[in-house]
Design a protein around this motif. Structure first.
Motif, PDB file in Angstrom:
ATOM      1  N   LEU B 199       0.829  -1.217   0.000  1.00 61.66           N
ATOM      2  CA  LEU B 199       0.000   0.000   0.000  1.00 61.66           C
ATOM      3  C   LEU B 199       0.861   1.265   0.000  1.00 61.66           C
ATOM      4  CD1 LEU B 199      -2.966  -0.913   2.357  1.00 61.66           C
ATOM      5  CD2 LEU B 199      -2.921  -0.793  -0.131  1.00 61.66           C
ATOM      6  N   ILE B 200       2.002   1.203   0.729  1.00 60.26           N
ATOM      7  CA  ILE B 200       2.906   2.352   0.714  1.00 60.26           C
ATOM      8  C   ILE B 200       3.519   2.440  -0.680  1.00 60.26           C
ATOM      9  CG2 ILE B 200       5.033   3.338   1.671  1.00 60.26           C
ATOM     10  CD1 ILE B 200       4.356   1.899   4.306  1.00 60.26           C
ATOM     11  N   GLY B 201       3.387   3.587  -1.301  1.00 61.13           N
ATOM     12  CA  GLY B 201       3.925   3.748  -2.651  1.00 61.13           C
ATOM     13  C   GLY B 201       2.971   3.339  -3.754  1.00 61.13           C
ATOM     14  N   ALA B 202       1.767   2.865  -3.407  1.00 60.01           N
ATOM     15  CA  ALA B 202       0.807   2.470  -4.455  1.00 60.01           C
ATOM     16  C   ALA B 202      -0.021   3.670  -4.919  1.00 60.01           C
ATOM     17  CB  ALA B 202      -0.096   1.350  -3.956  1.00 60.01           C
ATOM     18  N   GLU B 203       0.234   4.829  -4.342  1.00 58.72           N
ATOM     19  CA  GLU B 203      -0.382   6.076  -4.801  1.00 58.72           C
ATOM     20  C   GLU B 203      -1.917   6.009  -4.806  1.00 58.72           C
ATOM     21  OE1 GLU B 203       1.746   7.932  -8.079  1.00 58.72           O
ATOM     22  OE2 GLU B 203       3.520   6.718  -7.703  1.00 58.72           O
ATOM     23  N   GLY B 204      -2.461   5.334  -3.828  1.00 54.56           N
ATOM     24  CA  GLY B 204      -3.912   5.296  -3.683  1.00 54.56           C
ATOM     25  C   GLY B 204      -4.620   4.383  -4.659  1.00 54.56           C
ATOM     26  N   THR B 205      -3.885   3.565  -5.396  1.00 59.73           N
ATOM     27  CA  THR B 205      -4.530   2.705  -6.395  1.00 59.73           C
ATOM     28  C   THR B 205      -4.915   1.336  -5.848  1.00 59.73           C
ATOM     29  OG1 THR B 205      -2.443   1.783  -7.208  1.00 59.73           O
ATOM     30  CG2 THR B 205      -3.227   3.809  -8.266  1.00 59.73           C
ATOM     31  N   LEU B 206      -4.490   1.026  -4.622  1.00 53.18           N
ATOM     32  CA  LEU B 206      -4.820  -0.290  -4.046  1.00 53.18           C
ATOM     33  C   LEU B 206      -5.594  -0.158  -2.741  1.00 53.18           C
ATOM     34  CD1 LEU B 206      -1.430  -2.200  -4.606  1.00 53.18           C
ATOM     35  CD2 LEU B 206      -3.494  -2.279  -6.028  1.00 53.18           C
ATOM     36  N   ILE B 453      -1.899  -7.764  -9.680  1.00 50.48           N
ATOM     37  CA  ILE B 453      -2.236  -7.392  -8.295  1.00 50.48           C
ATOM     38  C   ILE B 453      -3.367  -6.365  -8.284  1.00 50.48           C
ATOM     39  CG2 ILE B 453      -1.355  -6.189  -6.245  1.00 50.48           C
ATOM     40  CD1 ILE B 453       1.418  -7.526  -6.942  1.00 50.48           C
ATOM     41  N   LYS B 454      -3.267  -5.370  -9.159  1.00 56.45           N
ATOM     42  CA  LYS B 454      -4.325  -4.350  -9.239  1.00 56.45           C
ATOM     43  C   LYS B 454      -5.670  -5.012  -9.572  1.00 56.45           C
ATOM     44  CE  LYS B 454      -6.271  -0.198 -10.099  1.00 56.45           C
ATOM     45  NZ  LYS B 454      -6.645   0.725  -9.009  1.00 56.45           N
ATOM     46  N   ALA B 455      -5.672  -5.898 -10.549  1.00 60.80           N
ATOM     47  CA  ALA B 455      -6.937  -6.544 -10.942  1.00 60.80           C
ATOM     48  C   ALA B 455      -7.478  -7.417  -9.821  1.00 60.80           C
ATOM     49  CB  ALA B 455      -6.730  -7.372 -12.214  1.00 60.80           C
ATOM     50  N   ALA B 456      -6.575  -8.026  -9.051  1.00 59.04           N
ATOM     51  CA  ALA B 456      -7.024  -8.926  -7.977  1.00 59.04           C
ATOM     52  C   ALA B 456      -7.619  -8.142  -6.813  1.00 59.04           C
ATOM     53  CB  ALA B 456      -5.843  -9.771  -7.487  1.00 59.04           C
ATOM     54  N   LEU B 457      -6.997  -7.027  -6.452  1.00 60.99           N
ATOM     55  CA  LEU B 457      -7.461  -6.287  -5.266  1.00 60.99           C
ATOM     56  C   LEU B 457      -8.537  -5.269  -5.611  1.00 60.99           C
ATOM     57  CD1 LEU B 457      -4.147  -5.649  -3.265  1.00 60.99           C
ATOM     58  CD2 LEU B 457      -5.791  -7.532  -3.055  1.00 60.99           C
ATOM     59  N   PRO B 459     -10.874  -5.167  -8.657  1.00 61.38           N
ATOM     60  CA  PRO B 459     -11.326  -5.676  -9.963  1.00 61.38           C
ATOM     61  C   PRO B 459     -12.118  -4.647 -10.776  1.00 61.38           C
ATOM     62  CG  PRO B 459     -12.435  -6.824  -8.132  1.00 61.38           C
ATOM     63  CD  PRO B 459     -11.337  -6.010  -7.541  1.00 61.38           C
ATOM     64  N   ALA B 460     -12.842  -3.753 -10.096  1.00 66.24           N
ATOM     65  CA  ALA B 460     -13.606  -2.753 -10.853  1.00 66.24           C
ATOM     66  C   ALA B 460     -12.740  -1.553 -11.242  1.00 66.24           C
ATOM     67  CB  ALA B 460     -14.810  -2.287 -10.032  1.00 66.24           C
ATOM     68  N   GLY B 461     -11.559  -1.470 -10.679  1.00 66.73           N
ATOM     69  CA  GLY B 461     -10.656  -0.363 -11.032  1.00 66.73           C
ATOM     70  C   GLY B 461     -11.117   0.982 -10.507  1.00 66.73           C
ATOM     71  N   ILE B 462     -11.704   0.979  -9.290  1.00 68.48           N
ATOM     72  CA  ILE B 462     -12.226   2.257  -8.778  1.00 68.48           C
ATOM     73  C   ILE B 462     -11.176   3.125  -8.096  1.00 68.48           C
ATOM     74  CG2 ILE B 462     -14.579   1.378  -8.470  1.00 68.48           C
ATOM     75  CD1 ILE B 462     -13.941   1.288  -5.389  1.00 68.48           C
ATOM     76  N   GLY B 466      -6.378   5.519 -13.352  1.00 67.07           N
ATOM     77  CA  GLY B 466      -5.469   6.205 -14.278  1.00 67.07           C
ATOM     78  C   GLY B 466      -4.146   6.598 -13.666  1.00 67.07           C
ATOM     79  N   ALA B 467      -4.007   6.494 -12.339  1.00 67.97           N
ATOM     80  CA  ALA B 467      -2.711   6.746 -11.718  1.00 67.97           C
ATOM     81  C   ALA B 467      -1.901   5.455 -11.760  1.00 67.97           C
ATOM     82  CB  ALA B 467      -2.878   7.219 -10.278  1.00 67.97           C
ATOM     83  N   VAL B 468      -0.618   5.568 -11.927  1.00 65.59           N
ATOM     84  CA  VAL B 468       0.358   4.474 -11.964  1.00 65.59           C
ATOM     85  C   VAL B 468       0.138   3.572 -13.186  1.00 65.59           C
ATOM     86  CG1 VAL B 468       1.460   2.586 -10.716  1.00 65.59           C
ATOM     87  CG2 VAL B 468       0.551   4.533  -9.430  1.00 65.59           C
ATOM     88  N   LEU B 469      -1.040   2.974 -13.278  1.00 64.47           N
ATOM     89  CA  LEU B 469      -1.349   2.101 -14.417  1.00 64.47           C
ATOM     90  C   LEU B 469      -2.402   2.790 -15.291  1.00 64.47           C
ATOM     91  CD1 LEU B 469      -1.560  -1.251 -12.431  1.00 64.47           C
ATOM     92  CD2 LEU B 469       0.288  -0.547 -13.969  1.00 64.47           C
ATOM     93  N   ARG B 470      -2.224   2.670 -16.590  1.00 65.07           N
ATOM     94  CA  ARG B 470      -3.113   3.317 -17.553  1.00 65.07           C
ATOM     95  C   ARG B 470      -4.553   2.821 -17.381  1.00 65.07           C
ATOM     96  NH1 ARG B 470      -1.603   6.028 -22.049  1.00 65.07           N
ATOM     97  NH2 ARG B 470       0.559   5.382 -21.763  1.00 65.07           N
ATOM     98  N   LEU B 471      -5.499   3.732 -17.582  1.00 69.14           N
ATOM     99  CA  LEU B 471      -6.913   3.343 -17.578  1.00 69.14           C
ATOM    100  C   LEU B 471      -7.140   2.316 -18.677  1.00 69.14           C
ATOM    101  CD1 LEU B 471      -8.923   6.693 -17.336  1.00 69.14           C
ATOM    102  CD2 LEU B 471      -8.858   4.852 -15.647  1.00 69.14           C
ATOM    103  N   PRO B 472      -7.915   1.280 -18.408  1.00 66.73           N
ATOM    104  CA  PRO B 472      -8.229   0.345 -19.503  1.00 66.73           C
ATOM    105  C   PRO B 472      -9.007   1.087 -20.593  1.00 66.73           C
ATOM    106  CG  PRO B 472      -9.398  -0.241 -17.452  1.00 66.73           C
ATOM    107  CD  PRO B 472      -8.552   0.944 -17.144  1.00 66.73           C
ATOM    108  N   PRO B 473      -8.816   0.695 -21.859  1.00 63.99           N
ATOM    109  CA  PRO B 473      -9.526   1.392 -22.940  1.00 63.99           C
ATOM    110  C   PRO B 473     -11.040   1.246 -22.781  1.00 63.99           C
ATOM    111  CG  PRO B 473      -8.435  -0.605 -23.752  1.00 63.99           C
ATOM    112  CD  PRO B 473      -8.022  -0.435 -22.316  1.00 63.99           C
ATOM    113  N   GLY B 474     -11.760   2.265 -23.203  1.00 65.16           N
ATOM    114  CA  GLY B 474     -13.229   2.142 -23.243  1.00 65.16           C
ATOM    115  C   GLY B 474     -13.927   2.942 -22.186  1.00 65.16           C
TER     116      GLY B 474
END
Lengths: 474, 474
Positions: B199-206, B453-457, B459-462, B466-474
């Motif tokens: 979680l430290i360093g995940a910039e709020g994405t997890l 890891i992002k998809a596992a924790l 899954p909806a990408g809420i 768009g931070a750290v990992l690109r937003l999925p297309p669509g």
């Protein structure tokens, strides 16, 4: 879907994909662990020479859904290195990956392969006038890969941190066979999730560490050692606070030894010289590492005097020579051997918030006394709040006489530790020994996240199956 | 499946699930970031008071597939705190969770909520005669949650490590709304995967960090500061090695300033007093923190003399008072402000293996010179191998004149850094600014693991979409 055994047919299919002599029948030493609680069932051990060969092995196992157990020095105390259940896995020994790939004294960095023995890494650091700070009783056998996979602790954690704190970068093979080239020698690198610390301490369940960029430290110019008799664990903690007020990070080790520790040494290892005629109730072994211009003996004598003045210390010996310092450490390091000879009913590797420690020690003794006339040897890394809290039969008895109470003793101690905000595995890890403890005491949200991460990175469940997380049913 | 906007309808549905006044219209300050590159689009900001309210908010967002951007002090330099793309997310401000829940001086631990401002945390530590070592220019505004989520660095990393190294335990809300109660105050706790460092360093994405058990350190009894003129970055590194040989961990900071730094200060902030008549080519700001019984001025004068004798140092000033030491630090801390006033075409926060640094500096200058007559201000945390390497227009020009070359300048520096084993984000993180850099320079196996890891924790990408990992297309 259950895993497939690493049987002779699998070995025959694997053999042509690897250099000759990579695959060998497992030896008895690969199937044992120090406490003799489990026996492995593997028939085959792979001995790769390069990360590419590790990758080929993991890829083959992933394709065939064959379990894989990484094997380092075999010194782990929680059964992480042997798989007694499920289809026999392939063992992956790091014995042939022992190179010190590079030493960078000006950077305070060394790159070592996972099979390098800790003592050799320490020696290579010393050769460059540097310190590799990880130090523990099994350092002549334990290997870097296993030490990192279990986030090993030891006697220098107070000053230098755990194994995790000694690592800048990793090279590893992930459960799908991909190589992560992460051997960065950087102090700062904020590029994405902390995969390094996820693999460190994962006990081989999320991949195989094959090499590490390790932090070195400047070597203290002088070290000094003292045994100081204290009134209680609370007084020991106050003495530690005093020592850190005076000496900051220069306090390298602060180990607690109780009277039972001295008694056990006298009983099991009577030839070891003891500094006190009668073992004191409580005693701390203090080590300082000082820069140039500071004299350790003076600093320890001042600490001794301050401790006396504050009513914390009642007696003590400041080592007058390197040899005497080594004798003090010999005492400390032989306590586990004395314990083995006497035979614990149940051993506990616990940690507590420092403020909870003074209450824990008598409360633990009281709860154990309520179960029977047992002897408790409570010792360890006080500065880290880490106690080895081991319960023994009454004098003349054997551990076999008390097996029936073993679970209750363990539960009693672990419940108390948990209740006081502590950990039931301070430095040894979960392995196979503490899977049920993790389920009982672990935070549910953390456990759910761990299971999700395991499923995401290792969907077939091939990496060290049954360690840390329970094998799925079936 | 795309996310749903946090629009007025969502706000209306959410409102009854939370205490009154938890949801407010977003203010302009919530939609800006310091470099002015992005504007957020959020209409609503939630201001929870407790971890339970954070959990309720995250749960509601997860159910509705609404994006959520955690908002601390808003000082991040890579756009991690604003979401300009995709359906407008809900902002989650930690402004109301600012409590110091507990201070344990004897343990060297403090428990602080995520909204606590760094300067207040430092002050609370000082009040208990302890040091909270994280220190950086924005400490009067930056908040603990953001500092941990970005694994912030700063000026004391050399001695005390990054933000990550200051943390023992976390309380956090995971992307499904579950609360992880992980506020352990333990130095050793090997019970499962290292969710804390994930979680430290995940910039709020997890997930959302809501509180932390922070490490404190003994306060050095005395500090000393000097500005020493060195011949080159290589000489600066040799001087650092010398300083650490003499003084071990007592070297608290070792900052590099080049001639351009002094020139920019003179140009943009002419009222700041400078210690040298002409800015030296290269200079280091050294700070020592010493225990009782050691005199910092003597130690610095000895270091100065040793540096002169070794041919590394040519001039210098040892601060003779706290005020003079503060003046030296004021110079260092105003370089970013001078840079802002002059206006960089492209700014780079890079780190390198220490041994690569002496070659990087001239090679970088040569490659930039090949692109045009630009000015380079290269300064930073030399002891950590972390340079802020910023490229400016020629004197009289503006950054607007050179926008066309911006990408090429950045690429030139980042390619060189990568080639030399460095990192293109040393301490600022990825945010939205460096998503493409991470894709270009990141290790493919690590990136694949991060996505899994992002998809596992989540899954909806809420979480901070768009931070750290690109937003999925669509």
């Amino acid at each position: 879907m259950p895993l497939t055994p690493a049987d002779d047919a699998f070995a025959a299919a694997l053999r042509p994909r690897l250099p000759e002599d990579t695959l060998r029948p497992a030896e008895p030493r690969h199937l044992e662990e120090p406490r003799g609680r489990w026996r492995g069932t593997s028939r085959w051990v792979a001995l790769p020479r390069t990360v590419q060969e590790v990758s080929a092995l993991v890829t083959a196992c992933a394709e065939a859904r064959v379990g894989l157990v990484p094997w380092g020095g075999g010194t782990g105390l929680v059964g992480g290195q042997v798989a007694p259940d499920g289809p026999p896995p392939l063992l992956l020994s790091l014995d042939r990956m022992t190179a010190i790939r590079a030493v960078h004294p000006r950077e305070n960095v060394m790159v070592a392969e996972a099979g390098a023995v800790l003592a050799d890494v320490q020696e290579a650091a010393r050769g460059a006038d540097r310190l590799f700070a990880l130090s523990l009783a099994s350092e002549g056998t334990a290997r870097i890969g296993g030490l990192l996979s279990t986030n090993a602790g030891g006697v220098n954690v107070l000053r230098y941190g755990n194994a995790r704190d000694q690592v800048l970068g990793l090279e590893a093979v992930l459960p799908d066979g991909q190589i992560w080239h992460g051997l960065k020698r950087l102090r700062k690198d904020n590029t994405g999730y902390d995969l390094r610390n996820l693999l460190i301490g994962a006990e081989g369940t999320l991949g195989v560490i094959t090499a590490a960029a390790l932090k070195l430290a400047p070597r203290p110019a002088a070290t000094g050692t003292a045994l100081l008799v204290v009134h209680s664990p609370a007084a020991a903690l106050d003495l530690l606070a005093l020592a850190r007020d005076h000496l900051g990070e220069m306090v390298s080790a602060f180990e607690l030894i109780g009277r039972m520790g001295f008694d056990f040494l006298r009983e099991a290892l009577p030839d070891l010289r003891q500094p006190f005629a009668t073992g004191p109730e409580w005693c701390v072994l203090v080590e300082l590492g000082l820069p140039r211009g500071m004299d350790p003996q003076t600093a320890l004598e001042e600490l001794f005097a301050s401790g006396l003045a504050a009513g914390l210390v009642s007696d003590g010996v400041v080592a007058q020579s390197t040899q005497q310092a080594a004798e003090f450490w010999t005492l400390r390091e032989h306590i586990p051997e004395a314990n083995r000879r006497i035979g614990a009913i149940s051993s506990h590797d616990v940690s507590l918030p420092l403020e909870a420690l003074p209450a824990f020690v008598p409360e633990g003794l009281a709860r154990i006394a309520a179960l029977g006339p047992f002897r408790v040897n409570c010792f360890g890394h006080l500065g880290d709040g880490n106690l080895h809290y081991n319960v023994f039969p009454p004098k003349g008895g054997t551990k076999a006489d008390h097996q029936a109470l073993r679970e209750e003793i363990k539960r009693t101690i672990h419940d108390l530790v948990h209740q006081m905000g502590g950990s039931v595995s301070a430095e040894h890890g979960i392995g196979r020994l503490k899977v049920a403890d993790l389920e009982r005491y672990g935070d549910p949200a953390k456990l759910a996240a761990m299971r999700a991460i395991k499923a995401a990175l290792d969907p077939a469940g091939i990496m060290n199956p049954g360690a840390v997380l329970r094998l799925p049913p079936g």
